[in-house]
Enzyme design. Structure first.
Site, mmCIF file in Angstrom:
data_model
loop_
_atom_site.group_PDB
_atom_site.id
_atom_site.type_symbol
_atom_site.label_atom_id
_atom_site.label_comp_id
_atom_site.label_asym_id
_atom_site.label_seq_id
_atom_site.Cartn_x
_atom_site.Cartn_y
_atom_site.Cartn_z
ATOM 1 N N ASP A 32 -1.041 6.097 6.857
ATOM 2 C CA ASP A 32 -1.152 4.655 7.076
ATOM 3 C C ASP A 32 -2.047 4.406 8.300
ATOM 4 O OD1 ASP A 32 -0.656 2.043 6.504
ATOM 5 O OD2 ASP A 32 1.400 2.017 7.237
ATOM 6 N N LYS A 46 0.839 -1.207 0.000
ATOM 7 C CA LYS A 46 0.000 0.000 0.000
ATOM 8 C C LYS A 46 0.879 1.264 0.000
ATOM 9 C CE LYS A 46 -2.667 -1.786 3.497
ATOM 10 N NZ LYS A 46 -2.460 -3.243 3.443
ATOM 11 N N THR A 47 1.904 1.267 0.861
ATOM 12 C CA THR A 47 2.795 2.437 0.917
ATOM 13 C C THR A 47 3.561 2.575 -0.398
ATOM 14 O OG1 THR A 47 3.109 1.879 3.245
ATOM 15 C CG2 THR A 47 4.551 3.577 2.352
#
Ligand code: ADE
Length: 354
Positions: A126, A81-82
């Site tokens: 996040d 995701k990052t």
């Protein structure tokens, strides 16, 4: 400001630790992780339908000279995701600021980071499901209309003022989409689940990482690691390093099927990618709770771990592989688990993990 990538004419700027960062912002280091992280879509393996959707949204935003819609990524940890947020920023020729919800506890944290943004910047948060209510409410008008609602003065002289925020793109990431409040979820224009990677995709990730690390790796060695990486690039990359260590000490440093299998056997990662904790979890359901169903809290206590770790880290892969079923009455071993080990349900309980 440091330009870390100039591939394909992409000038991707990531701020370094002491350079113009707000306290809530996470600095990027040039560690192993940063080194092997894909910098653009061409380098990013897997998630193909998501990539196609994003490419269209990015091209449209660029054509309109507008920031990209806010994006929410959800799915199990380690699926990139990052990394994807960094790739999107790079493809938009934008700066990215990376933080996580626990670092935005006080209003001044979220206000500080929003005020530090420049037009077009990407803000990555996040674990966004952990944002507290006050920080969330500060974020709403910033996301929707690009302003902050602030109050000044005391009691009778209390005044509300609106402070503009540059047009930015928020990318939120969570392992628990269901824990996000609906007003927050509704403010994301693009919402996408990241899927586990296939063995073929992981093989490509492993070969790419091995090349960057300059470790000679053949395809069969990469496949052997991929099979035991539980569909997760972060795990695959970690295992590449462990196998490399083993191959360096025991052989000639090269990764092949033999070195990979031997190293992973020593790490007690089985052919399904399950480690000791996964097996202990299944064993407890089998032996102590007759195959289930058993409640998550009870299971966590019996395992000596916390329910959140089981839910976020272990369970998604066990469910995806079909070993575990989530039922309204708790977790239970699946018929597939029985079939897989070629045992009758009752036999599982005594023989499965001997
Ligand atoms: N390393 C981690 N995730 C990756 C991905 N999706 N593609 C290429 N390399 C990676």
């Amino acid at each position: 400001m440091t330009i870390i990538s100039d591939d394909n004419n992409i000038k991707h700027k990531i701020k370094t630790k002491n350079e113009d960062t707000t306290p809530a912002e996470t600095s990027f280091d040039m560690s192993f992780e940063a080194n092997i992280r894909p910098k653009c879509f061409d380098e990013y393996i897997g998630q193909s339908s998501l990539k196609s959707t994003l490419k269209i949204s990015i091209e449209a935003a660029k054509k309109r000279d507008m920031p990209l819609d806010h994006i929410l990524f959800y799915g199990p940890p380690g699926l990139g995701k990052t990394t994807l947020a960094s790739v999107i920023a790079a493809e938009m020729n934008a700066n990215i600021k990376i933080t996580s919800a626990p670092a935005l506890e006080r209003p001044r944290d979220i206000i500080g980071i929003l005020m530090s943004l420049k037009a077009g910047d990407v803000l990555f948060i996040d674990e966004i499901h952990r944002l507290n209510k006050i920080s969330e409410e500060i974020l709403y008008p910033a996301m929707e209309d690009f302003y902050l609602d602030m109050t000044t003065g005391k009691s009778q002289t209390l005044k509300s003022i609106r402070i503009p925020v540059p047009k930015f793109t928020l990318i939120g990431a969570t392992t628990k989409a269901g824990s996000l409040s609906s007003p927050l979820r509704d403010r994301f224009g693009i919402i996408h689940r990241l899927e586990f990677y296939s063995d073929e995709e992981l093989t490509q990730v492993i070969l790419r990482t091995a090349k960057i690390l300059d470790v000679e790796t053949d395809e069969k060695g990469a496949i052997a690691i991929a099979r035991r990486s539980r569909g997760t690039p972060r795990i695959a990359n970690r295992l590449v390093k462990r196998v490399r260590d083993y191959a360096t000490v025991k052989y000639n440093g090269k990764i092949n099927e033999k070195t990979a299998d031997e190293a992973l056997d020593i790490l007690q990662i089985d052919k399904f990618g399950l480690d000791n904790t996964d097996r202990a979890l299944l064993k407890i359901i089998s032996e102590k709770y007759n195959g289930g169903p058993v409640g998550i809290e009870t299971l966590a206590t019996a395992l000596g771990d916390d329910a959140k770790t089981i839910e976020d880290v272990y369970e998604p892969y066990l469910v995806q592989k079909g070993f575990l079923q989530r039922t309204p009455r708790g977790r239970k071993l699946s018929p597939f688990a029985c079939k897989c080990f070629n045992l009758k349900y009752t036999e599982i309980q005594k023989n499965l993990f001997d």
